[in-house]
Design an enzyme around this catalytic site. Structure first.
Site, PDB file in Angstrom:
ATOM      1  N   ILE A 131      -5.777  -3.856   5.547  1.00 31.47           N
ATOM      2  CA  ILE A 131      -5.289  -3.853   4.340  1.00 31.47           C
ATOM      3  C   ILE A 131      -5.288  -5.799   4.460  1.00 31.47           C
ATOM      4  O   ILE A 131      -4.069  -5.597   4.709  1.00 31.47           O
ATOM      5  CB  ILE A 131      -4.189  -3.034   3.829  1.00 31.47           C
ATOM      6  CG1 ILE A 131      -4.819  -1.640   4.011  1.00 31.47           C
ATOM      7  CG2 ILE A 131      -4.659  -3.872   2.075  1.00 31.47           C
ATOM      8  CD1 ILE A 131      -6.223  -1.204   2.564  1.00 31.47           C
ATOM      9  N   GLU A 132      -6.335  -6.398   4.715  1.00 31.57           N
ATOM     10  CA  GLU A 132      -5.861  -7.876   4.952  1.00 31.57           C
ATOM     11  C   GLU A 132      -6.279  -8.790   2.827  1.00 31.57           C
ATOM     12  O   GLU A 132      -7.150  -7.345   1.944  1.00 31.57           O
ATOM     13  CB  GLU A 132      -6.528  -8.755   5.409  1.00 31.57           C
ATOM     14  CG  GLU A 132      -7.979  -8.375   5.278  1.00 31.57           C
ATOM     15  CD  GLU A 132      -9.307  -8.928   6.662  1.00 31.57           C
ATOM     16  OE1 GLU A 132      -9.037 -10.279   6.365  1.00 31.57           O
ATOM     17  OE2 GLU A 132      -9.974  -8.580   7.268  1.00 31.57           O
ATOM     18  N   SER A 133      -6.794  -9.640   3.277  1.00 35.98           N
ATOM     19  CA  SER A 133      -7.352 -10.079   1.470  1.00 35.98           C
ATOM     20  C   SER A 133      -8.291  -9.087   0.882  1.00 35.98           C
ATOM     21  O   SER A 133      -8.724  -9.314   2.345  1.00 35.98           O
ATOM     22  CB  SER A 133      -7.421 -11.833   1.617  1.00 35.98           C
ATOM     23  OG  SER A 133      -7.587 -11.979   0.157  1.00 35.98           O
ATOM     24  N   CYS A 157      20.885 -22.723  -8.719  1.00 37.41           N
ATOM     25  CA  CYS A 157      19.814 -23.747  -8.794  1.00 37.41           C
ATOM     26  C   CYS A 157      18.662 -22.351  -9.542  1.00 37.41           C
ATOM     27  O   CYS A 157      18.115 -23.124 -10.429  1.00 37.41           O
ATOM     28  CB  CYS A 157      18.627 -23.525  -7.302  1.00 37.41           C
ATOM     29  SG  CYS A 157      19.669 -25.624  -6.386  1.00 37.41           S
ATOM     30  N   ILE A 193       1.205  -1.601   0.036  1.00 34.56           N
ATOM     31  CA  ILE A 193       0.246   0.166  -0.266  1.00 34.56           C
ATOM     32  C   ILE A 193       0.634   1.440   0.354  1.00 34.56           C
ATOM     33  O   ILE A 193       0.573   1.942  -0.546  1.00 34.56           O
ATOM     34  CB  ILE A 193      -0.730   0.281   1.151  1.00 34.56           C
ATOM     35  CG1 ILE A 193      -2.099  -0.979   1.373  1.00 34.56           C
ATOM     36  CG2 ILE A 193      -1.739   1.223   1.603  1.00 34.56           C
ATOM     37  CD1 ILE A 193      -2.518  -1.569   0.209  1.00 34.56           C
ATOM     38  N   THR A 209       3.820  -7.795   6.020  1.00 35.11           N
ATOM     39  CA  THR A 209       2.809  -8.716   5.694  1.00 35.11           C
ATOM     40  C   THR A 209       3.225  -9.221   3.956  1.00 35.11           C
ATOM     41  O   THR A 209       3.057  -9.634   3.862  1.00 35.11           O
ATOM     42  CB  THR A 209       1.760  -8.230   5.940  1.00 35.11           C
ATOM     43  OG1 THR A 209       0.863  -7.907   7.737  1.00 35.11           O
ATOM     44  CG2 THR A 209       0.789  -9.045   5.440  1.00 35.11           C
ATOM     45  N   HIS A 253      -6.238 -10.941  -7.517  1.00 37.84           N
ATOM     46  CA  HIS A 253      -7.866 -12.326  -7.158  1.00 37.84           C
ATOM     47  C   HIS A 253      -8.614 -11.050  -8.776  1.00 37.84           C
ATOM     48  O   HIS A 253      -8.862 -10.338  -9.084  1.00 37.84           O
ATOM     49  CB  HIS A 253      -8.405 -11.121  -5.436  1.00 37.84           C
ATOM     50  CG  HIS A 253      -7.889 -12.531  -4.909  1.00 37.84           C
ATOM     51  ND1 HIS A 253      -8.212 -13.278  -4.468  1.00 37.84           N
ATOM     52  CD2 HIS A 253      -6.792 -11.729  -4.096  1.00 37.84           C
ATOM     53  CE1 HIS A 253      -7.458 -13.995  -3.617  1.00 37.84           C
ATOM     54  NE2 HIS A 253      -6.977 -12.848  -3.467  1.00 37.84           N
TER      55      HIS A 253
END
Lengths: 118, 414, 490
Positions: free
Chosen positions: C343-345, C410, C21, C49, C58
């Site tokens: 601000i979560e999902s 790798c 954000i 986070t 989404h």
């Protein structure tokens, strides 16, 4: 008095039991499955020895440390002192494998040598 | 793109690659090339500064760098080419190798035969899923070994070591000799995984406790590790509630297994044995891809570098022979089967036209047994241990006398 | 240090928090002629986070109408293709599948179809046959699915870093290791105090994530709380990356969207996250119980998942608010303070849309915003060696030999890319891992860490013993050889 030594000569890892006398001399020993075990346990009890391998600081080479070893085993109880000496040594490149870094290490008639070129 | 044409390309300049390249050259292959990603040859040996290498091969107890130097000196006497600081990115079934270095850029190397000698990587904390955060101070033992022995840095001053394999035991001693305190070595098995000699000379000599049938169940600390919680485990390796103990530390070393590094092999289409995690090979050390051979730790995890050299010399010889066009299709294919108490055997398939040296490991410890090789040979063993590889030689005549197409190698009670 | 002894900085707008954000807002504000300073507590941006986010962009059909989540999510989704193209960030638009098993679940799936379609989301309903044809490795007992082809995923830390770089390109300043320890309003200005500095601002944007309630309270706003909620995720080896093409969602439960199987933008398959309320905002530990729940959930979607192929795991904490929705508003008490909290999902998806709305809030608070003429929306010059053809790789090395030295075996990451990452702002081993993937592969840095440590030391001009994994207190190797031997007698 009893002392136990694990033999490291072969994978059997026999647990050798030594019976010691008053002067710490070996009176008898059992538990070994072969003569090499007896020799190992005897030697390990009377004069345990180890090869010291470590690193010393090095200048002017590809890496800042040089791996070294005592070119013959030294008494096990000298390892601590040996590490103190090793921590103060600084080697200067170019170095060839086998070069003596510290002669007559700890006065034991053994040399501390480089184990690689640097 | 620079084009390079060679007879035998050896990927990896550690003990396996060094031995294989010398053998290929000796066999008569003219252009032999070692491709090594490090700044020098020697592979993992350069950071294994302890002694114990070469007892069988040279009848001396050398340090890792000394063992490597012997072979490096041999290489110097030949015209074997070496590319250092060069990383192989791709191997194709047609035996084209894409490798890159700063000097030449991308290289397209055409090889008549290839020897895979890439060695291993270490199993990680992530693969073990040890609960807790992800603070600094958690290293695989080999990475810590490199920091100490090559770069000259000691990661921390109070360590716990998970895993009593040889790397863990060796690092317990290294840390101690460099002034750090090793609080404990924690092992999930009921016995030490490494050589007894290392238990004595790395733990007992320094009074470092060894906790068997235990494991680390949590890592504590935010920015830097502050402690671990260990617990005892049952036979299924599940933690036993009530046995938890917290040990303060600023370093956790993980010595929890080696995994052959076969990413390049898989991508090329080399068939992999799910038990060894290495390629399936025949008695010429050749994989299912014609002209591509494998040896050393990339094939299966060894414990004696002397065996790596032996195995790799065979691979190099056959790779050289292949490059010279001297290989022929074999008439008979005998499948090698790991029988009772044998975890795996290498090679997986033999022809009965070449002498073979089988390398194998048992599944569990046993005493007073015999190793039975397809009924052709029976060798008495006072004891067998998973941590100590077994080897047995078989002649073509013995193999020819085998009935059927399967050679079962097993442990039998005496 | 007393406040009065500290160095003072001034800015018109200070953004507290360099997560998705904060960095998206910084980049948005860098379009205007306004002086912006961003303060980030950790050693690098994107490390709260954001770093542990699932990375999913989404579809925009989940959110309940009337919520701020709904207001910003679908518009955010629509902004992603252009945003990622401008910033040269990988946007993997591989679609999202919400699968149903029972008739009740399929009814719910239908409801989401309706909800999303009304909102303008491109959606399809798939029958069992169509679903299994598209995704052959799913549980054949599944009944059907909702398919959102415009959903996808990004690497959230890569995006945050890219947003910050572009913001800096356009004049934004930022400080790391700058945790705000005090804040107050006085004489029409707002003040923020860190360990070493005091910052005087006209406007403050609270994008402090997990600590946004703490920051609000420092200013006297005590009307919302963060309810931290932990999620664990487990990453698979690249060898199983093609098991599924799209991100697989179950029908959501009351609290969380469920355990997902996610083909990440990095390439690795990932499963998770759990959703557990925690007390500690910094509880970042994974657990055996968490693994069990994740694996059970993931296996019910994709039965063939093999836990032995897991190479890494991590946990993050969502900055959920007690409101159950985003908080995007001006402070009712402190003029010129904007809260972007809770601000979560679907916060990652919503971020560009939220950021685009910030100018409106600032204007409401009295700030005049005039667009720059020379705003450059493009981040450029990022080289990804392993994506180039062999000829392109060769050419690159001829131009710059540092691209000929592969450091991370790798993932095939070169020294040139690592040095470039440092020039762009990476300061730590983790910073390099998150930006260019060196150390994120199956050996988890076992091979490359010693080399990257040396490169950081060289490029930052600091001793190797000061190179950190993740900022102060996480030094990678603490002692030089012999330093301890000299200190202690064995």
């Amino acid at each position: 008095m009893l002392k136990h030594i694990t033999c490291t000569v072969c994978p059997m890892s026999c647990n050798v039991e030594l019976t010691l006398g008053e002067d710490n001399e070996i009176l008898s020993l059992t538990g070994n499955k072969c003569a090499r075990g007896k020799a190992y346990a005897t030697s390990e009890h009377l004069h345990p020895e180890r090869t010291l391998t470590s690193i010393v600081k090095a200048k002017g080479g590809m890496h800042p440390v040089l791996p070294v070893r005592t070119n013959k085993p030294i008494p096990k109880d000298k390892l601590k002192e040996g590490m103190q000496v090793v921590s103060k040594v600084e080697a200067q490149a170019p170095i060839k494998m086998g070069d003596v870094i510290v002669a007559d290490f700890l006065g034991l008639g053994v040399d501390l040598v480089a184990t690689r070129d640097l | 793109m620079k084009q390079v044409h060679v007879d035998v390309a050896v990927i990896g300049g550690g003990p396996a690659g060094l031995a294989a390249s010398l053998a290929a050259r000796k066999e008569g292959a003219e252009r032999v090339l070692i491709i090594e990603r490090n700044t020098e040859l020697g592979g993992i040996l350069q950071q294994c500064i302890h002694h114990g290498f070469g007892l069988h091969r040279f009848k001396e107890e050398l340090t890792g760098p000394e063992y490597a130097q012997r072979f490096i000196d041999f290489i110097k006497e030949t015209d074997i080419e070496v590319m250092l600081e060069t990383m192989v990115l791709e191997v194709t079934p047609e035996r084209k190798i894409y490798a890159v270095n700063s000097e030449s850029g991308m290289l397209e190397i055409h090889a008549k035969s290839i020897v895979l000698a890439m060695g291993c990587r270490e199993r990680t904390r992530g693969a073990l899923r040890i609960p807790g955060g992800r603070p600094a101070g958690v290293y695989s033992a080999g990475t810590a070994q490199r920091y100490v022995n090559i770069d000259g840095y000691v990661p921390g001053k109070k360590a716990v070591i998970l895993g009593s394999g040889d790397i863990g035991l060796i690092m317990a001693r290294r840390f101690t000799l460099e002034g750090a305190k090793v609080e404990a070595v924690v092992e999930v098995l009921p016995y030490a995984a490494g050589l007894t000699r290392n238990v004595v000379q790395c733990l007992e000599d320094y009074d470092i406790p060894l906790y068997l049938q235990s494991t680390v169940i949590e890592i504590h600390g935010n920015k830097r590790i502050e402690a671990v919680t260990i617990a005892q485990v049952d036979e299924k390796w599940n933690p036993i509630p009530g046995t938890e103990r917290k040990i303060e530390c600023d370093t956790l070393l993980l010595s929890v297994g080696l995994v052959p590094e076969n990413e390049l092999s898989s991508q090329a289409g080399v068939a992999i044995d799910p038990i060894t995690n290495g390629p399936l090979v025949d008695d010429a050390m050749m994989t299912n891809l014609p002209g591509i051979f494998a040896c050393g730790n990339v094939l299966h995890v060894h414990d004696l570098v002397d065996n790596v050299s032996k195995e790799s010399e065979r691979a190099g010889m056959y790779a050289g022979r292949y490059a010279l066009g001297k290989s022929s299709e074999k008439a008979r294919r005998i499948k090698v089967q790991a029988g009772e108490n044998i975890r795996y055997v290498v090679p997986h398939e033999v022809s009965s036209e070449e002498p073979v040296e089988f390398f194998m490991r048992v599944q569990r410890p046993q005493d007073d047994v015999a190793l039975d090789v397809g009924g052709l040979r029976r060798i008495r063993k006072t004891s067998v241990r998973p941590s100590e590889m077994l080897d047995v030689k078989i002649t073509p005549e013995q193999l020819q006398s085998l009935e059927g197409d399967t050679l079962v190698i097993q442990i039998v009670e005496q | 240090m007393k406040v009065t002894d500290k160095q003072t900085l001034t800015a018109q707008v200070v953004i507290v928090g360099g997560g998705i954000i904060g960095t998206a807002t910084a980049r948005e504000l860098s379009r205007y002629n306004v002086d912006v300073l961003l303060l980030e507590a950790e050693a690098e941006v994107g490390w709260g986070t954001t770093k542990a986010n699932s990375g999913i962009v989404h579809g925009g059909f989940h959110e309940e109408p009337g919520t701020l989540k709904a207001k910003y999510c679908f518009p955010g989704n629509q902004m992603y293709p252009q945003l990622c193209e401008e910033l040269d960030v990988c946007f993997k638009q591989n679609g999202i599948l919400m699968v149903g098993r029972t008739p009740e679940e399929m009814e719910t799936v239908q409801e989401y179809y309706k909800r999303g379609t009304e909102r303008g989301v491109k959606l399809q309903l798939l029958s069992r046959e169509e679903l299994l044809e598209q995704e052959p490795n799913l549980d054949p007992e599944l009944a059907g699915a909702l398919y959102a082809p415009e959903g996808g995923s990004v690497m959230p830390f890569e995006l945050a870093a890219a947003l910050m770089e572009n913001a800096v390109q356009n004049g934004v300043r930022y400080e790391v290791n700058a945790k705000v320890i005090g804040a107050w309003a006085e004489g029409g200005k707002k003040y923020l105090e860190t360990a070493e500095k005091v910052i005087e601002a006209d406007y403050v944007i609270n994008a402090a994530g997990l600590f946004s309630d703490d920051l609000a309270r420092m200013f006297g706003d005590d009307y919302f709380s963060i309810r931290p909620r932990k999620g664990e995720e487990y990453i698979f080896d690249l060898s199983v990356k093609d098991m599924v093409k799209s991100t697989i969602f179950p029908v959501p439960g009351k609290i969380s969207k469920g355990i997902l199987v996610i083909p990440t933008a990095a390439g690795n398959l990932m499963m998770g996250p759990t959703g557990d309320n925690v007390d500690e905002k910094e509880d970042l530990g994974t657990s055996q119980d968490g693994f069990n729940r994740v694996f059970d959930g993931a296996k019910s979607l994709v039965p063939g998942l093999d836990p032995r192929k897991i190479i890494a795991q991590f946990a993050g904490v969502r900055a959920a608010s007690d409101r159950g929705d985003f908080i995007v508003e001006l402070s009712p008490n402190v003029p010129g303070l904007v809260h972007l909290a809770g601000i979560e999902s679907p916060g990652l998806t919503a971020a560009p849309a939220i950021a685009a709305d910030v100018p409106r809030l600032l204007r409401e608070a009295g700030l005049e915003l005039e667009e720059k003429e020379d705003f450059n929306p493009r981040r450029s010059g990022v080289i990804r060696f392993h994506t180039l053809s062999r000829e392109e790789q060769d050419k690159l090395v001829q131009e710059d030999p540092s691209f000929g030295r592969i450091i991370c075996r790798c993932e095939s990451i070169t020294e040139g890319e690592i040095v470039d990452a440092i020039h762009r702002g990476a300061r730590t081993l983790d910073g390099i891992k998150f930006r260019v993937r060196a150390g994120a592969g199956r050996c988890q840095g076992g091979f490359c860490q010693p080399f990257i440590t040396q490169i950081l030391s060289r490029e930052l001009g600091i001793p190797v013993t000061q190179v950190t994994k993740a900022g102060p207190g996480s030094e990678q190797v603490k002692y030089e050889a012999k330093e301890l031997s000299e200190q202690e007698v064995l």
